[in-house]
Design a protein around this motif. Structure first.
Motif, PDB file in Angstrom:
ATOM      1  N   ALA A 124       0.812  -1.214   0.000  1.00  0.00           N
ATOM      2  CA  ALA A 124       0.000   0.000   0.000  1.00  0.00           C
ATOM      3  C   ALA A 124       0.849   1.270   0.000  1.00  0.00           C
ATOM      4  CB  ALA A 124      -0.925  -0.016   1.213  1.00  0.00           C
ATOM      5  N   ARG A 125       1.884   1.268   0.806  1.00  0.00           N
ATOM      6  CA  ARG A 125       2.715   2.461   0.929  1.00  0.00           C
ATOM      7  C   ARG A 125       3.408   2.799  -0.385  1.00  0.00           C
ATOM      8  NH1 ARG A 125       4.772   5.377   5.148  1.00  0.00           N
ATOM      9  NH2 ARG A 125       3.038   4.438   6.227  1.00  0.00           N
ATOM     10  N   GLN A 126       3.861   1.750  -1.072  1.00  0.00           N
ATOM     11  CA  GLN A 126       4.518   1.918  -2.358  1.00  0.00           C
ATOM     12  C   GLN A 126       3.548   2.521  -3.373  1.00  0.00           C
ATOM     13  OE1 GLN A 126       7.655   1.249  -2.668  1.00  0.00           O
ATOM     14  NE2 GLN A 126       7.794   1.792  -4.847  1.00  0.00           N
ATOM     15  N   VAL A 127       2.330   1.957  -3.396  1.00  0.00           N
ATOM     16  CA  VAL A 127       1.297   2.463  -4.302  1.00  0.00           C
ATOM     17  C   VAL A 127       1.054   3.941  -4.029  1.00  0.00           C
ATOM     18  CG1 VAL A 127      -1.168   2.342  -4.827  1.00  0.00           C
ATOM     19  CG2 VAL A 127       0.147   0.239  -4.561  1.00  0.00           C
ATOM     20  N   ALA A 128       0.974   4.306  -2.741  1.00  0.00           N
ATOM     21  CA  ALA A 128       0.712   5.695  -2.376  1.00  0.00           C
ATOM     22  C   ALA A 128       1.836   6.595  -2.864  1.00  0.00           C
ATOM     23  CB  ALA A 128       0.558   5.808  -0.863  1.00  0.00           C
ATOM     24  N   MET A 129       3.066   6.174  -2.648  1.00  0.00           N
ATOM     25  CA  MET A 129       4.212   6.990  -3.041  1.00  0.00           C
ATOM     26  C   MET A 129       4.241   7.163  -4.554  1.00  0.00           C
ATOM     27  SD  MET A 129       6.400   8.633  -1.343  1.00  0.00           S
ATOM     28  CE  MET A 129       6.927   9.981  -2.401  1.00  0.00           C
ATOM     29  N   GLU A 130       3.969   6.071  -5.288  1.00  0.00           N
ATOM     30  CA  GLU A 130       3.969   6.160  -6.747  1.00  0.00           C
ATOM     31  C   GLU A 130       2.904   7.122  -7.239  1.00  0.00           C
ATOM     32  OE1 GLU A 130       3.581   2.225  -8.280  1.00  0.00           O
ATOM     33  OE2 GLU A 130       5.602   1.671  -7.604  1.00  0.00           O
ATOM     34  N   THR A 131       1.699   7.016  -6.638  1.00  0.00           N
ATOM     35  CA  THR A 131       0.618   7.901  -7.063  1.00  0.00           C
ATOM     36  C   THR A 131       1.013   9.357  -6.842  1.00  0.00           C
ATOM     37  OG1 THR A 131      -0.873   6.183  -6.296  1.00  0.00           O
ATOM     38  CG2 THR A 131      -1.855   8.279  -6.907  1.00  0.00           C
ATOM     39  N   LEU A 132       1.643   9.627  -5.692  1.00  0.00           N
ATOM     40  CA  LEU A 132       2.065  11.001  -5.404  1.00  0.00           C
ATOM     41  C   LEU A 132       3.102  11.466  -6.430  1.00  0.00           C
ATOM     42  CD1 LEU A 132       2.300  11.089  -1.510  1.00  0.00           C
ATOM     43  CD2 LEU A 132       0.812  12.460  -2.951  1.00  0.00           C
ATOM     44  N   SER A 133       4.076  10.618  -6.745  1.00  0.00           N
ATOM     45  CA  SER A 133       5.099  11.050  -7.714  1.00  0.00           C
ATOM     46  C   SER A 133       4.484  11.250  -9.080  1.00  0.00           C
ATOM     47  CB  SER A 133       6.242  10.037  -7.824  1.00  0.00           C
ATOM     48  OG  SER A 133       6.441   9.368  -6.638  1.00  0.00           O
ATOM     49  N   ASP A 134       3.567  10.354  -9.476  1.00  0.00           N
ATOM     50  CA  ASP A 134       2.901  10.498 -10.771  1.00  0.00           C
ATOM     51  C   ASP A 134       2.253  11.864 -10.898  1.00  0.00           C
ATOM     52  OD1 ASP A 134       3.619   8.074 -11.626  1.00  0.00           O
ATOM     53  OD2 ASP A 134       1.685   7.089 -11.310  1.00  0.00           O
ATOM     54  N   MET A 135       1.736  12.387  -9.791  1.00  0.00           N
ATOM     55  CA  MET A 135       1.057  13.679  -9.843  1.00  0.00           C
ATOM     56  C   MET A 135       1.994  14.808  -9.433  1.00  0.00           C
ATOM     57  SD  MET A 135      -2.699  12.620  -8.524  1.00  0.00           S
ATOM     58  CE  MET A 135      -3.302  14.265  -8.874  1.00  0.00           C
ATOM     59  N   GLU A 136       3.290  14.534  -9.414  1.00  0.00           N
ATOM     60  CA  GLU A 136       4.312  15.519  -9.053  1.00  0.00           C
ATOM     61  C   GLU A 136       4.056  16.105  -7.677  1.00  0.00           C
ATOM     62  OE1 GLU A 136       4.981  18.320 -12.308  1.00  0.00           O
ATOM     63  OE2 GLU A 136       4.225  16.785 -13.670  1.00  0.00           O
ATOM     64  N   LEU A 137       3.656  15.242  -6.745  1.00  0.00           N
ATOM     65  CA  LEU A 137       3.370  15.693  -5.381  1.00  0.00           C
ATOM     66  C   LEU A 137       4.311  15.040  -4.374  1.00  0.00           C
ATOM     67  CD1 LEU A 137      -0.520  15.387  -5.486  1.00  0.00           C
ATOM     68  CD2 LEU A 137       0.794  17.491  -5.589  1.00  0.00           C
ATOM     69  N   GLY A 138       5.338  14.353  -4.901  1.00  0.00           N
ATOM     70  CA  GLY A 138       6.238  13.612  -4.019  1.00  0.00           C
ATOM     71  C   GLY A 138       6.813  14.456  -2.883  1.00  0.00           C
ATOM     72  N   ASP A 139       7.054  15.736  -3.157  1.00  0.00           N
ATOM     73  CA  ASP A 139       7.651  16.607  -2.132  1.00  0.00           C
ATOM     74  C   ASP A 139       6.768  16.756  -0.900  1.00  0.00           C
ATOM     75  OD1 ASP A 139       9.521  16.974  -4.013  1.00  0.00           O
ATOM     76  OD2 ASP A 139       8.971  19.046  -4.535  1.00  0.00           O
ATOM     77  N   LEU A 140       5.469  16.565  -1.097  1.00  0.00           N
ATOM     78  CA  LEU A 140       4.548  16.839   0.010  1.00  0.00           C
ATOM     79  C   LEU A 140       4.380  15.647   0.942  1.00  0.00           C
ATOM     80  CD1 LEU A 140       1.664  18.689  -1.910  1.00  0.00           C
ATOM     81  CD2 LEU A 140       3.664  19.667  -0.800  1.00  0.00           C
ATOM     82  N   ALA A 141       4.992  14.499   0.593  1.00  0.00           N
ATOM     83  CA  ALA A 141       4.659  13.246   1.272  1.00  0.00           C
ATOM     84  C   ALA A 141       4.668  13.326   2.793  1.00  0.00           C
ATOM     85  CB  ALA A 141       5.599  12.142   0.806  1.00  0.00           C
ATOM     86  N   ASP A 142       5.641  14.028   3.368  1.00  0.00           N
ATOM     87  CA  ASP A 142       5.752  14.017   4.828  1.00  0.00           C
ATOM     88  C   ASP A 142       5.097  15.208   5.505  1.00  0.00           C
ATOM     89  OD1 ASP A 142       7.115  11.601   4.955  1.00  0.00           O
ATOM     90  OD2 ASP A 142       9.007  12.584   4.406  1.00  0.00           O
ATOM     91  N   ARG A 143       4.432  16.051   4.703  1.00  0.00           N
ATOM     92  CA  ARG A 143       3.805  17.240   5.313  1.00  0.00           C
ATOM     93  C   ARG A 143       2.467  16.873   5.928  1.00  0.00           C
ATOM     94  NH1 ARG A 143       4.998  21.747   1.958  1.00  0.00           N
ATOM     95  NH2 ARG A 143       3.495  22.940   3.171  1.00  0.00           N
ATOM     96  N   PRO A 144       2.070  17.568   7.004  1.00  0.00           N
ATOM     97  CA  PRO A 144       0.711  17.365   7.507  1.00  0.00           C
ATOM     98  C   PRO A 144      -0.285  18.010   6.537  1.00  0.00           C
ATOM     99  CG  PRO A 144       1.965  18.843   8.955  1.00  0.00           C
ATOM    100  CD  PRO A 144       2.847  18.515   7.797  1.00  0.00           C
TER     101      PRO A 144
END
Ligand SMILES: Nc1ncnc2c1ncn2[C@@H]1O[C@H](COP(=O)(O)OP(=O)(O)O)[C@@H](O)[C@H]1O
Ligand SMILES: [Mg+2]
Lengths: 260, 259
Positions: A124-144
């Motif tokens: 699940a975590r991998q899927v989430a990270m990939e989805t975020l990168s696909d949408m160019e949102l990877g930078d936000l991953a650890d933000r509240p």
């Protein structure tokens, strides 16, 4: 105009079906949805347009099985029993109109992983990270999530829904409040999903996007279906649109000039 | 927007943050038991327990002012009980304030109650602040706490920030519409609070719906790499056992010295 569009191939199971759907909120003086007929074939992408308070959000909640109702069938199953609803929610994703209602985990990554974890998706975590990168949102991953800007929240909420890999994607105002660049990215993402044969249904005021992406339009006003037809037809009908507080989108007018 | 999740220190590096949450729960319970079994007026023991807590806070980069401020939140609950003691407990008079005669044993008892409540509450808050909430839930589940209890905790955690968030919105909206140092009449304040409760309730309901939409079925799942392992568990269990034995054993005379 009031005749609902039926499927081109009558044997195909409609993805979504609402039959004589009426819904009244507690304390509401008029029904939010009034005897509504709607058929969404799996192969058509449908835009739901209409004035504020027309009932778009309420309809989407029904189509996602979140306001259980016997008059609604989703992927052939009545949106009613507990067992059906669990199955339905696995296959349907809904982007809520207000991202603040949808983001509740301590970090963006955990929020995007919430659905995949619940659906017991592998990694699940991998899927989430990939989805975020696909949408160019990877930078936000650890933000509240509650520290993000409105547009960022909106994109994260969209990523959270997409990470569940739904068959049918319901979107409540997917481009509202986005800057032009983000809006373009969302539109490209939706176009890509449509190619992957995900059925997309969007409630929106962004008629230019409707013109670009959707082949069919349903006009909802006061909980009733005012019009239901090909988007080229409805988006060019000035009288119809004006009667419901809307106007012909610029992109349609532009196309018209080009053709001359 | 600034509001703190109760576990916002869990992301910092530190000793407490790296321990197995199960051990931490045991250690905290040991500590709280040790505090509550401290006899009346045992200054040294309370001092030692306080030092222990201070040491743990410093080693885990928990700001002391933050911990103290949160710990003081128990005062409204422990305070009234404690303050009645100097008047209610018979014994030699320590001092008089106006017509009130404060007894010496009563005053000592009051000070002990407040200190103990403060220490116990701070320990629990430090546990909560330095443990990811998911991990805390997982640890409590490991101790076989009923699922329904855990779900209620999970919801409290989520809805806490909703109420704070809505509160800030209402307050901001109020401020922008009343420039200057305008003092709100009581009726307006009351209406705002009623509005706040209703908004929070509606919002909580929408959040719950959004959770259902993404497959929430009553259990909170987590795949976090939790700090665990035998070594880790042993460290924190030892800590808990020391704290407990500290409370139960016949400790050296010096620790029994009371006021
Ligand atoms: N939670 C609610 N409680 C009561 N009435 C509501 C609620 N949500 C929406 N309504 C009412 O239902 C009608 C349809 O609302 P909605 O579906 O949100 O419209 P739209 O999304 O098209 O703007 C409106 O008249 C609105 O006031
Ligand atoms: Mg709406």
């Amino acid at each position: 105009m009031n005749e609902p569009i039926t499927d081109d191939s009558p044997n195909e199971q409609p993805a979504l079906l609402a039959h004589e759907l009426t819904y009244r909120y507690h304390g509401g003086n008029r029904p939010a949805l009034d005897n509504l007929h709607l058929v969404v074939p799996a192969s058509r992408h449908t835009a739901i347009i209409g004035p504020n308070g027309g009932g778009k959000s309420t309809l989407l909640l029904h189509l996602a099985g979140l306001l259980p109702n016997r008059s609604v069938q989703i992927l052939g199953r009545p949106a009613w029993t507990k067992k059906n609803l669990a199955w339905i929610r696995r296959h349907i994703g809904l982007l809520f109109q207000n991202p603040d209602d949808q983001l509740f985990m301590p970090t963006v990554l955990e929020d995007v992983a919430f659905g995949p974890l619940n659906f017991d998706m592998h990694d699940a975590r991998q899927v989430a990270m990939e989805t975020l990168s696909d949408m160019e949102l990877g930078d936000l991953a650890d933000r509240p999530p509650h520290h993000l800007s409105g547009g960022e929240k909106h994109l994260v909420a969209l990523a959270a829904v997409m990470a569940c890999r739904p068959k049918i994607l319901l979107l409540d105002e997917p481009t509202a409040g986005l800057d032009p660049g983000s809006r373009r990215r969302v539109i490209q993402r939706l176009a890509w999903l449509m190619e992957q044969s995900v059925t997309v249904v969007a409630a929106t005021h962004d008629l230019d996007m409707v013109h670009e992406l959707f082949d069919r339009v349903v006009l909802l006003d006061q909980g009733r279906c005012r019009a239901d037809g090909p988007s080229a037809e409805i988006l060019a009908n000035n009288d119809l649109l004006e009667a419901s507080n809307m106007e012909i989108p610029l992109s349609v007018l532009l196309d018209r000039c080009r053709k001359r | 927007m600034h509001h703190s999740y109760i576990d916002h220190l869990a992301h910092r590096p530190g000793i407490l943050q790296s321990l197995d949450p199960r051990g931490k729960v045991a250690a905290t319970i040991g500590y709280v038991v040790a505090v509550s079994l401290t006899p009346n007026g045992a200054v040294l023991r309370l001092g030692l327990l306080l030092t222990l807590l201070l040491g743990v806070c410093i080693a885990s980069s928990v700001p002391l002012a933050y911990a103290a401020k949160r710990g003081l939140l128990v005062l409204p609950f422990a305070g009234p009980v404690a303050l009645a003691m100097p008047l209610a407990q018979p014994g030699p008079i320590w001092t008089t304030i106006g017509p009130l005669e404060l007894s010496r044993p009563g005053s000592i008892l009051a000070a002990t109650i407040i200190t103990k409540a403060f220490l116990a509450a701070t320990a629990l808050l430090v546990l909560a602040a330095t443990t990811r909430f998911n991990h805390l839930l997982a640890a409590l589940r490991w101790y076989r706490l009923p699922d329904i209890f855990l779900s209620i905790l999970a919801f409290l955690y989520r809805y806490l920030f909703i109420v704070v968030d809505e509160g800030q919105r209402v307050a901001r909206a109020g401020r922008t519409r009343s420039p200057g140092r305008y003092r709100r009449p009581v009726t307006t304040a009351a209406a705002m609070i009623v509005g706040l409760v209703r908004r929070s309730f509606d919002r909580a309901q929408r959040v719950y719906t959004a959770m259902l939409a993404r497959g929430y079925d009553g259990t909170t799942r987590s795949d976090h790499a939790q700090p665990r392992g035998a070594h880790n568990l042993v460290v924190s269990l030892t800590f808990g056992v020391i704290a407990l034995s500290f409370a139960l054993s016949p400790y050296p005379v010096i620790l029994r010295w009371t006021l």
